[in-house]
Design a protein around this motif. Structure first.
Motif, PDB file in Angstrom:
ATOM      1  N   GLY A 113      -1.393  12.175   4.657  1.00 19.15           N
ATOM      2  CA  GLY A 113      -1.574  11.014   3.796  1.00 19.15           C
ATOM      3  C   GLY A 113      -0.815   9.773   4.227  1.00 19.15           C
ATOM      4  O   GLY A 113      -0.999   8.698   3.664  1.00 19.15           O
ATOM      5  N   THR A 117      -3.989   9.921  11.015  1.00 19.45           N
ATOM      6  CA  THR A 117      -5.311   9.884  11.657  1.00 19.45           C
ATOM      7  C   THR A 117      -5.750   8.443  11.910  1.00 19.45           C
ATOM      8  O   THR A 117      -6.254   8.109  12.983  1.00 19.45           O
ATOM      9  N   THR A 118      -5.576   7.618  10.908  1.00 12.39           N
ATOM     10  CA  THR A 118      -5.957   6.208  11.033  1.00 12.39           C
ATOM     11  C   THR A 118      -5.207   5.561  12.196  1.00 12.39           C
ATOM     12  O   THR A 118      -5.790   4.828  12.997  1.00 12.39           O
ATOM     13  N   LYS A 122      -6.610   3.784  15.535  1.00 10.77           N
ATOM     14  CA  LYS A 122      -6.290   2.392  15.888  1.00 10.77           C
ATOM     15  C   LYS A 122      -5.685   2.307  17.291  1.00 10.77           C
ATOM     16  O   LYS A 122      -6.020   1.418  18.062  1.00 10.77           O
ATOM     17  N   GLN A 149     -12.194  14.297  10.402  1.00  9.75           N
ATOM     18  CA  GLN A 149     -11.749  12.919  10.234  1.00  9.75           C
ATOM     19  C   GLN A 149     -11.312  12.312  11.570  1.00  9.75           C
ATOM     20  O   GLN A 149     -11.623  11.152  11.867  1.00  9.75           O
ATOM     21  N   ASP A 259       1.553  -3.546   4.652  1.00  6.98           N
ATOM     22  CA  ASP A 259       0.815  -4.542   3.861  1.00  6.98           C
ATOM     23  C   ASP A 259       0.768  -4.160   2.383  1.00  6.98           C
ATOM     24  O   ASP A 259       0.519  -5.011   1.535  1.00  6.98           O
ATOM     25  N   GLY A 282       1.589  -0.536  10.746  1.00 10.72           N
ATOM     26  CA  GLY A 282       0.230  -0.622  10.230  1.00 10.72           C
ATOM     27  C   GLY A 282       0.195  -1.711   9.173  1.00 10.72           C
ATOM     28  O   GLY A 282       0.998  -1.708   8.247  1.00 10.72           O
ATOM     29  N   LEU A 283      -0.729  -2.669   9.363  1.00  8.65           N
ATOM     30  CA  LEU A 283      -0.769  -3.808   8.442  1.00  8.65           C
ATOM     31  C   LEU A 283      -2.090  -3.891   7.693  1.00  8.65           C
ATOM     32  O   LEU A 283      -2.458  -4.948   7.185  1.00  8.65           O
ATOM     33  N   GLY A 284      -2.818  -2.772   7.632  1.00 13.22           N
ATOM     34  CA  GLY A 284      -4.094  -2.764   6.913  1.00 13.22           C
ATOM     35  C   GLY A 284      -4.928  -1.574   7.325  1.00 13.22           C
ATOM     36  O   GLY A 284      -4.506  -0.764   8.158  1.00 13.22           O
ATOM     37  N   GLU A 285      -6.111  -1.459   6.751  1.00 14.57           N
ATOM     38  CA  GLU A 285      -6.942  -0.274   6.995  1.00 14.57           C
ATOM     39  C   GLU A 285      -7.915  -0.438   8.168  1.00 14.57           C
ATOM     40  O   GLU A 285      -8.487   0.534   8.627  1.00 14.57           O
TER      41      GLU A 285
HETATM   42  P1  GDP Z   1      -3.274  11.166   7.334  1.00 20.90           P
HETATM   43  O1  GDP Z   1      -3.484  12.201   6.279  1.00 20.90           O
HETATM   44  O2  GDP Z   1      -1.835  10.971   7.622  1.00 20.90           O
HETATM   45  O3  GDP Z   1      -4.078  11.383   8.557  1.00 20.90           O
HETATM   46  O4  GDP Z   1      -3.722   9.773   6.681  1.00 20.90           O
HETATM   47  P2  GDP Z   1      -5.040   8.913   6.869  1.00 20.90           P
HETATM   48  O5  GDP Z   1      -5.099   8.368   8.240  1.00 20.90           O
HETATM   49  O6  GDP Z   1      -6.195   9.676   6.376  1.00 20.90           O
HETATM   50  O7  GDP Z   1      -4.718   7.690   5.899  1.00 20.90           O
HETATM   51  C1  GDP Z   1      -4.535   7.818   4.519  1.00 20.90           C
HETATM   52  C2  GDP Z   1      -4.978   6.533   3.836  1.00 20.90           C
HETATM   53  O8  GDP Z   1      -4.098   5.478   4.187  1.00 20.90           O
HETATM   54  C3  GDP Z   1      -6.355   6.066   4.230  1.00 20.90           C
HETATM   55  O9  GDP Z   1      -7.016   5.589   3.078  1.00 20.90           O
HETATM   56  C4  GDP Z   1      -6.105   4.917   5.200  1.00 20.90           C
HETATM   57  O10 GDP Z   1      -7.127   3.961   5.217  1.00 20.90           O
HETATM   58  C5  GDP Z   1      -4.829   4.343   4.634  1.00 20.90           C
HETATM   59  N1  GDP Z   1      -4.038   3.623   5.626  1.00 20.90           N
HETATM   60  C6  GDP Z   1      -3.591   4.058   6.838  1.00 20.90           C
HETATM   61  N2  GDP Z   1      -2.852   3.112   7.459  1.00 20.90           N
HETATM   62  C7  GDP Z   1      -2.833   2.033   6.627  1.00 20.90           C
HETATM   63  C8  GDP Z   1      -2.209   0.727   6.693  1.00 20.90           C
HETATM   64  O11 GDP Z   1      -1.504   0.352   7.643  1.00 20.90           O
HETATM   65  N3  GDP Z   1      -2.406  -0.090   5.615  1.00 20.90           N
HETATM   66  C9  GDP Z   1      -3.155   0.291   4.539  1.00 20.90           C
HETATM   67  N4  GDP Z   1      -3.276  -0.574   3.534  1.00 20.90           N
HETATM   68  N5  GDP Z   1      -3.724   1.495   4.440  1.00 20.90           N
HETATM   69  C10 GDP Z   1      -3.580   2.362   5.472  1.00 20.90           C
END
Ligand code: GDP
Length: 304
Positions: A113, A117-118, A122, A149, A259, A282-285
């Protein structure tokens, strides 16, 4: 400018409170520093870091015989940058280590969470844009959906993902990832892992097994072990950082969701209290919302 935009929440609360203090006090005194201390603590800068910062600030103000709080505001931003870099006077951006002699491997760790992954998606996008051939290894075989994912992100940014089924041995997935990356002459392999903090011994065993495989297959690898932390979780992020750095050698931190918080001071606390550099934020989605951390740009973003 990306920092400026991404830090809007922190800036709005932090900078406006400092400006309010500066306007209200005009000249410096004990009370001013006490209130300043509170503002910094509430921005998650970390109690020890704040204490040190206030001490240094008071000394500097005395040394330079500064009376005007507006001038103090300037010294605050200088000190924030200094605090970040500490004794290390290289104020260069700390980029990722690369293998100049073959496959570069980055290992990602962190709890669910946080945006792991995000962030991998990126980073893969950025590396690809630099002309690198990137492969992903879906080593989080524990969390349901993690493999899909990651693969989804791989497709989105146009890189290959190596996977096994849910419950498989992460070390085996990463071994396959390495073989596949080598056979395709890939430049970079990014490995995901599961982050189960509940059981520290399991976490340690799993990470050391994965690292053993990586070290054996590519001497000198992993070139980075990147811990992903969620900035919005404040002190929780700090305690995760402590646990992970006890479980494995963390070489850098990616601080996500900066962010989404008014408490961006956590960046300073992490660097200061754990002595691990923040390499990315990370500064956004969006796929482009990952920036190399730069303390000057960060502090500018706080005050601009
Ligand atoms: P994981 O379980 O660690 O792999 O987490 P995920 O990559 O699935 O991200 C969890 C949530 O955090 C998702 O809804 C992403 O879009 C959001 N998220 C990830 N990085 C950022 C960020 O830098 N800024 C914002 N606002 N949301 C982020």
């Amino acid at each position: 400018d990306k920092f400026k935009k991404g830090l809007a929440k922190t800036r709005n609360s932090f900078s406006s409170r400092i400006n309010e203090l500066v306007a209200r006090y005009r000249t410096v005194d004990e009370d001013f520093f006490e209130e300043l201390e509170e503002v910094l603590i509430s921005a998650d800068v970390g109690v020890n870091t704040v204490m040190e910062m206030i001490d240094e600030l008071q000394m500097e103000v005395k040394r330079r015989n500064i009376k005007d709080t507006k001038k103090v505001r300037e010294v605050i931003s200088e000190k924030l940058v200094e605090i970040y870099y500490g004794d290390d006077d290289s104020s260069e951006i700390e980029g990722l280590t690369e293998n100049t002699d073959g496959l570069t491997i980055y290992l990602f760790v962190g709890v669910n969470g946080v945006g792991k992954t995000t962030t991998i998606g990126k980073l893969a996008h950025q590396l690809k844009a630099e002309g690198k051939n990137v492969t992903l290894a879906a080593g989080d075989t524990f969390r349901a959906g993690a493999i899909d994912q990651l693969e989804e992100w791989g497709k989105r940014v146009g890189v290959n993902t190596i996977k096994h089924s849910e419950g498989a041995d992460p070390a085996a997935v990463i071994y396959d990832g390495i073989q596949s990356a080598k056979s395709r002459n890939a430049d970079v392999l990014i490995c995901d892992t599961a982050g189960r903090l509940q059981n520290k011994v399991n976490l340690m065993n799993e990470l050391s097994k994965v690292k053993r495989v990586i070290e054996r297959e590519v001497p000198g690898a992993p070139h980075e072990v990147l811990l992903v932390l969620d900035a919005t979780t404040g002190q929780n992020a700090m305690s995760q950082a402590k646990t992970f750095s006890e479980a494995t050698d963390v070489s850098g931190i990616v601080l996500t969701k900066l962010d989404g918080t008014a408490k961006g001071g956590i960046v300073l606390a992490i660097r200061k209290e754990l002595d691990i550099p923040v390499k990315y934020v990370g500064l956004g989605e969006k796929v482009t919302d990952l920036e190399q951390f730069d303390a000057h740009a960060f502090v500018y973003g706080l005050f601009a």
